[in-house]
Design a protein around this motif. Sequence first.
Motif, mmCIF file in Angstrom:
data_model
loop_
_atom_site.group_PDB
_atom_site.id
_atom_site.type_symbol
_atom_site.label_atom_id
_atom_site.label_comp_id
_atom_site.label_asym_id
_atom_site.label_seq_id
_atom_site.Cartn_x
_atom_site.Cartn_y
_atom_site.Cartn_z
ATOM 1 N N MET A 182 -6.503 -66.075 -2.380
ATOM 2 C CA MET A 182 -7.230 -66.376 -3.617
ATOM 3 C C MET A 182 -6.782 -65.491 -4.768
ATOM 4 O O MET A 182 -7.017 -65.816 -5.933
ATOM 5 C CB MET A 182 -8.732 -66.178 -3.402
ATOM 6 N N GLY A 183 -6.180 -64.351 -4.443
ATOM 7 C CA GLY A 183 -5.706 -63.484 -5.514
ATOM 8 C C GLY A 183 -6.152 -62.042 -5.450
ATOM 9 O O GLY A 183 -5.880 -61.273 -6.382
ATOM 10 N N CYS A 184 -6.831 -61.627 -4.374
ATOM 11 C CA CYS A 184 -7.203 -60.218 -4.233
ATOM 12 C C CYS A 184 -5.934 -59.406 -3.961
ATOM 13 O O CYS A 184 -5.203 -59.700 -3.017
ATOM 14 C CB CYS A 184 -8.195 -60.027 -3.091
ATOM 15 N N TYR A 185 -5.690 -58.403 -4.786
ATOM 16 C CA TYR A 185 -4.451 -57.629 -4.641
ATOM 17 C C TYR A 185 -4.528 -56.651 -3.475
ATOM 18 O O TYR A 185 -3.503 -56.182 -2.972
ATOM 19 C CB TYR A 185 -4.133 -56.871 -5.926
ATOM 20 N N GLU A 186 -5.761 -56.353 -3.051
ATOM 21 C CA GLU A 186 -5.947 -55.415 -1.942
ATOM 22 C C GLU A 186 -7.183 -55.834 -1.162
ATOM 23 O O GLU A 186 -8.188 -56.242 -1.757
ATOM 24 C CB GLU A 186 -6.130 -54.002 -2.499
ATOM 25 N N ILE A 187 -7.110 -55.721 0.155
ATOM 26 C CA ILE A 187 -8.235 -56.082 1.016
ATOM 27 C C ILE A 187 -8.700 -54.830 1.751
ATOM 28 O O ILE A 187 -7.942 -54.222 2.510
ATOM 29 C CB ILE A 187 -7.844 -57.159 2.057
ATOM 30 N N SER A 188 -9.941 -54.452 1.515
ATOM 31 C CA SER A 188 -10.515 -53.280 2.183
ATOM 32 C C SER A 188 -11.278 -53.741 3.418
ATOM 33 O O SER A 188 -12.199 -54.554 3.330
ATOM 34 C CB SER A 188 -11.467 -52.539 1.228
ATOM 35 N N LEU A 189 -10.879 -53.218 4.557
ATOM 36 C CA LEU A 189 -11.429 -53.633 5.849
ATOM 37 C C LEU A 189 -12.514 -52.649 6.276
ATOM 38 O O LEU A 189 -12.231 -51.490 6.563
ATOM 39 C CB LEU A 189 -10.304 -53.693 6.880
ATOM 40 N N GLY A 190 -13.760 -53.118 6.297
ATOM 41 C CA GLY A 190 -14.888 -52.221 6.494
ATOM 42 C C GLY A 190 -15.540 -52.281 7.867
ATOM 43 O O GLY A 190 -15.986 -53.343 8.311
ATOM 44 N N ASP A 191 -15.595 -51.127 8.515
ATOM 45 C CA ASP A 191 -16.362 -50.991 9.763
ATOM 46 C C ASP A 191 -17.786 -50.609 9.351
ATOM 47 O O ASP A 191 -18.177 -49.446 9.375
ATOM 48 C CB ASP A 191 -15.736 -49.931 10.665
ATOM 49 N N THR A 192 -18.554 -51.601 8.975
ATOM 50 C CA THR A 192 -19.854 -51.422 8.331
ATOM 51 C C THR A 192 -20.843 -50.615 9.158
ATOM 52 O O THR A 192 -21.632 -49.842 8.612
ATOM 53 C CB THR A 192 -20.453 -52.808 8.012
#
Length: 313
Positions: A182-192
């Motif tokens: 979609m256009g997100c330049y960075e994806i932050s992967l969260g261990d919530t």
Amino acid sequence: MANQQMSLAPQLPTKVKIVEVGPRDGLQNEALINGKAISAADKVALIELLSDAGVSYIESGSFVSPKWVPQMATSAEVFATIKRNSKVVYAALTPNMKGYEAAMAVNADEIAIFSAASESFSQKNINCSIEESIARFAPIIADAKKRNIKVRGYVSCVVGCPYEGDIAPEQVAMVAQKLHAMGCYEISLGDTIGIGTPASVTKMLQAVSARVPTAQLAVHFHDTYGQALTNIYAALQFGISVVDSAIAGLGGCPYAKGASGNVATEDVVYLLNGLGITTNIDFDKLLQAGWFISKKLGKPPTSKVSTAYLAQQ
């Protein structure tokens, strides 16, 4: 033998960008003090202390309904008041178009949007399915592109969910890929909820990196089970060079029972310094920022490094 040991050493990044989420993700999950949220002035002071310490990316507020997140009700005032450093990105979380427009009105440098790898968490957190949450972001990303505003994407529950248990790595990869496409330049992967271990984190990263370039991934760990730093080290070995953290270990997760705060920025920077990895952060000034906000909240920092330094004074 020495050469053999050198060859077995992991290849780590030479530089890591710290994404400071304390003023947003941290403070939004801190308890109210005598029924009141921390003041806008204190938030501004914290952000400026972090900026002065050399933190180059600060998530400074969230444009969500104050009914749901009262601690973020002053975000517009914060953005309007901070003395901006040209070397710092001041970002805002925007859950919908209304929030995005509010962020644009106060000139947020970047925005962040969020989804989850768990259907149950998505429903309980933002009252819609994963697909619906992603669809909501299409008009936001389209407008942001026109304005040359960068969009960062979050994926929650990347190794486990408080309602569903373990989350399949492929599910995380699918959501991350959609946000990236979609256009997100960075994806932050969260261990919530902070249940990850190096093994589960590595499996998840292997699946996600098959669909999204590693250079466009970040990690976001909570320290519920004391595994955040080891998980960060595993991510560094995997080639990840962007780490989210919160000053003084602020925060938690209101939708995940027992989940403690984000990994403390002080602890992460101490680890990176020890590995010879550049952050361009002044460690002494960083400690001061953590002590400032902890005093305002009336509680000790959860950072073990900060606690150790305090004991030496």
